[in-house]
Design an enzyme around this catalytic site. Structure first.
Site, PDB file in Angstrom:
ATOM      1  N   ARG A   9     -23.904   4.285   3.573  1.00  0.00           N
ATOM      2  CA  ARG A   9     -24.279   5.676   3.780  1.00  0.00           C
ATOM      3  C   ARG A   9     -25.694   5.785   4.344  1.00  0.00           C
ATOM      4  O   ARG A   9     -25.954   6.541   5.286  1.00  0.00           O
ATOM      5  CB  ARG A   9     -24.152   6.430   2.453  1.00  0.00           C
TER       6      ARG A   9
ATOM      7  N   LYS B 112     -11.355   1.457 -15.169  1.00  0.00           N
ATOM      8  CA  LYS B 112     -11.459   0.002 -14.988  1.00  0.00           C
ATOM      9  C   LYS B 112     -11.687  -0.694 -16.331  1.00  0.00           C
ATOM     10  O   LYS B 112     -11.218  -1.815 -16.547  1.00  0.00           O
ATOM     11  CB  LYS B 112     -12.613  -0.321 -14.031  1.00  0.00           C
TER      12      LYS B 112
ATOM     13  N   GLN C  48     -16.940  -6.377  -9.566  1.00  0.00           N
ATOM     14  CA  GLN C  48     -17.619  -6.399  -8.287  1.00  0.00           C
ATOM     15  C   GLN C  48     -18.777  -5.417  -8.242  1.00  0.00           C
ATOM     16  O   GLN C  48     -18.701  -4.331  -8.813  1.00  0.00           O
ATOM     17  CB  GLN C  48     -16.603  -6.063  -7.185  1.00  0.00           C
TER      18      GLN C  48
ATOM     19  N   ASP D 249       0.842  -1.198   0.000  1.00  0.00           N
ATOM     20  CA  ASP D 249       0.000   0.000   0.000  1.00  0.00           C
ATOM     21  C   ASP D 249       0.882   1.255   0.000  1.00  0.00           C
ATOM     22  O   ASP D 249       2.029   1.209   0.445  1.00  0.00           O
ATOM     23  CB  ASP D 249      -0.946   0.022   1.214  1.00  0.00           C
TER      24      ASP D 249
ATOM     25  N   THR E 222     -15.271  -3.689 -11.791  1.00  0.00           N
ATOM     26  CA  THR E 222     -16.539  -3.238 -11.228  1.00  0.00           C
ATOM     27  C   THR E 222     -17.687  -3.571 -12.180  1.00  0.00           C
ATOM     28  O   THR E 222     -17.531  -3.525 -13.404  1.00  0.00           O
ATOM     29  CB  THR E 222     -16.529  -1.716 -10.937  1.00  0.00           C
TER      30      THR E 222
ATOM     31  N   TYR F  62     -13.652   7.232 -13.370  1.00  0.00           N
ATOM     32  CA  TYR F  62     -13.186   6.078 -12.597  1.00  0.00           C
ATOM     33  C   TYR F  62     -13.612   4.774 -13.261  1.00  0.00           C
ATOM     34  O   TYR F  62     -12.785   3.886 -13.505  1.00  0.00           O
ATOM     35  CB  TYR F  62     -13.728   6.134 -11.160  1.00  0.00           C
ATOM     36  N   HIS F  63     -14.905   4.635 -13.543  1.00  0.00           N
ATOM     37  CA  HIS F  63     -15.369   3.391 -14.161  1.00  0.00           C
ATOM     38  C   HIS F  63     -14.667   3.168 -15.497  1.00  0.00           C
ATOM     39  O   HIS F  63     -14.348   2.038 -15.863  1.00  0.00           O
ATOM     40  CB  HIS F  63     -16.886   3.417 -14.352  1.00  0.00           C
TER      41      HIS F  63
ATOM     42  N   SER G  30     -18.364   6.922 -15.320  1.00  0.00           N
ATOM     43  CA  SER G  30     -17.523   7.968 -14.716  1.00  0.00           C
ATOM     44  C   SER G  30     -16.095   7.740 -15.206  1.00  0.00           C
ATOM     45  O   SER G  30     -15.775   6.667 -15.735  1.00  0.00           O
ATOM     46  CB  SER G  30     -17.542   7.894 -13.182  1.00  0.00           C
TER      47      SER G  30
END
Lengths: 394, 394
Positions: free
Chosen positions: A241, A185, A208, A31, A144, A181-182, A179
């Site tokens: 949330r 992936k 996931q 990490d 994802t 981000y997506h 997005s």
């Protein structure tokens, strides 16, 4: 098995490392702690307090008698990746080490570029390191379900047989990510598939769903082994949330109509799925995709389930959807491959919801109500955040 | 129309800029000259001598009376991109400014990462600049037919209607690119499509085939207006390379069986296609894909056509394929959208081949026979090149 867990200090990486360690594997944790830096940048924090990695690792040794190797560094540093792979000599690598928040990637240009470069270059460095050091290392990569978007046909696991003008082929499932981000992936998936083809690598892409829950059999062995729990508008995922909103008497904020339907899974099932993938590795040259979720729910359904499970009064509020997404759509996605390998899912019911609500309730004094509302708008190119510096920390 | 041509110093960018200028558009040329640096890195050079951009632009003004604005800088520099877009105020942007060689991207890890970061970040910066400055700017982006790979079904133009388990949707055509370069174009396509969806941008992705030829109506107006012509193993494309091999009595090197079939087009048709796309812009929010080629040939067919057209003796040699690709496959790709807009193709025949052979012959003394052979191997993670520094120049 010798297993490296990349991103092993994170929400899912840490409990995965513990789970694999307890199951008898030799585990190394990698990490760079940038996830903790995002908290500083956003001015938020994990609801559940978490220890430093070095403290966690020491504690795990005290509790279990088991060792975890740790490597601190950044996957975008190719020399670091080479060093870790050649020193640890893994049989398999579980790769959680990407910027994983869609809203974070949509803050502005710098965060979008940061997310794509960080994720794509980190994974490329890893592919090269595996190919150069030992192509038989099995890469288990977290993707994802969001890679697929919401097509008007059934979603399959990575590939779809298409018959077109009298001919048939099995082709990569078309991707419509929502997005930057997506998108990162999706880029990863294409890059990994190519590396398997040209270098004979073996990889499993775990697409996931949205994970809920915070406690696993290992993290509950000692409070200091807890993993993080995010409820804020940028890193908090929907069900966690909602549980926090319920306990602090904040309306459950449903984005738009709430018809957005997503695959979901219990954090304990993430651990089980990763282990199943590891125990049944991909073949040489094989790029395979498992859809890693157990049930689908709409956002409104989730809000109603939380409202039902919480003993107090809960209000559901529809807020304007900050994302550009269909608020009502067809959604049916295959997810049989992990079941075929033996997954026994923890389904979402009142007892699981009560457990998450109890976690939220135990730390309700740490909730910052101002952190809950969505602050990142998809429709603008730059969202102004209360605390963000305008430059990603990574 | 005010049109920015990104990569306007390159093989296709320069003749496109001239063509659009002569057709009455106000043209701005953007380049960082990294393409010329690749030549130094590889120790190769354009077969046809080319002038500096500033000299070319001055000469164009002398020959035609027309002005070209020039902007020197790098698209990965977001401030530069913002400045150019806000100063020039284009109606449309033609984007050729990417690292475009598959072998270059496959040299080693650094060149692969360089190619993906350079191409993806440059395009992201452009998308943000358009969205922030003027979302109505029409982006005409050069993609490649190589994004599709070689599926066993017909290739459509960007999208395919899939009927699956009783439901139907029009989805992005599945992509199976064959190099880290081709992958970068797939990543771009996904990013651009997303930007159109969330910000209402208008974009045309031109999935171009392999271009042949070197002379256009404008570049032949003066020898100093010539565009580059590459025949080397890294940047030379197949037909141009075969013509050079023929004139220097080098065997035409067919990779593997030569059954690899690709869409091809004449350089003059590239210019016509780009202009047609510009004159018929995409709608607001529309991401459309045109397959930009006019005919398909196998590599062996091309070699035989060159052998037939060349008056001297020509030998065809099969060398081991350095790439990982099918050497024999189904290939049928749609390419009607540009024809529907009015494209009248220059088809490949003996007269065009004789023209290319004449260009090669006129500069045969500049051919370096050692530059012709393939040096980059797909199956290894690092190819040793005679002159490469091991670090991309970009």
């Amino acid at each position: 098995m010798r297993i490296l867990v990349l991103g092993g200090d994170g929400y899912l990486g840490w409990p995965t490392a513990l789970h694999l360690s307890r199951r008898g594997h030799d585990v190394g944790v990698v990490d760079n702690f940038v996830r903790r830096q995002y908290d500083h940048e956003m001015g938020v924090d994990s609801l559940v307090p978490i220890l430093q990695l070095s403290q966690r690792v020491r504690l795990w040794n005290e509790v279990s008698g088991l060792d975890l190797d740790t490597y601190v560094g950044d996957l975008t540093d190719a020399d670091f990746v080479d060093t870790v792979v050649s020193r640890f000599e893994p049989d398999a690598i579980v790769h959680f080490a990407e910027q994983r928040s869609a809203p974070y990637s949509m803050i502005d240009r710098k965060h979008a570029v940061y997310t794509q470069v960080n994720n794509v270059v980190g994974t490329m460095n890893l592919l090269y390191a595996i190919a150069e050091h030992d192509p038989s290392i099995h890469l288990v990569k977290l993707g994802t379900m969001g890679e697929y978007g919401t097509p008007n046909i059934d979603i399959e696991e990575g590939f779809i047989e298409i018959t077109h003008k009298g001919r048939t082929d099995l082709l990569p499932y078309p991707k419509q990510p929502g997005s930057f981000y997506h998108l990162s992936k999706v880029h990863d998936s294409h890059n990994i598939q190519f590396a398997c083809r040209i270098w004979g690598l073996r990889a499993t892409d775990l697409n996931q769903g949205v994970v809920y829950g915070q406690q696993t059999d290992e993290t509950t062995m000692h409070p200091g082994l807890a993993t993080r729990f995010d409820y804020d508008g940028v890193f908090g995922t929907v069900l966690n949330r909602f549980c926090v909103q319920a306990v602090v008497d904040h309306p459950l904020s449903v984005y738009g109509k709430g018809g957005q339907t997503r695959g979901m899974l219990d954090i304990r099932d993430t651990l089980a799925c990763v282990e199943l993938a590891l125990l049944h590795p991909a073949e040489e040259g094989e790029f395979r995709v498992f859809n890693q979720f157990t049930e689908s729910f709409s956002v409104l359904q989730l809000a109603e389930m939380v409202a039902d499970a919480y003993p107090g009064k809960v209000r559901i509020e529809h807020v304007e959807d900050p994302r550009v997404e269909k608020e009502d759509h067809y959604y049916r996605a295959a997810h049989t491959k992990l079941l075929d390998l033996g997954l026994v899912p923890h389904l979402l019911g009142p007892s699981t919801l009560r457990d998450i609500l109890a976690v939220a309730d135990a730390h309700r004094d740490r909730v910052d109500p101002l952190a809950i509302a969505p602050t990142v708008q998809w429709r603008t190119t730059a969202s102004t955040l209360p605390t963000a510096s305008g430059r990603p920390v990574g």
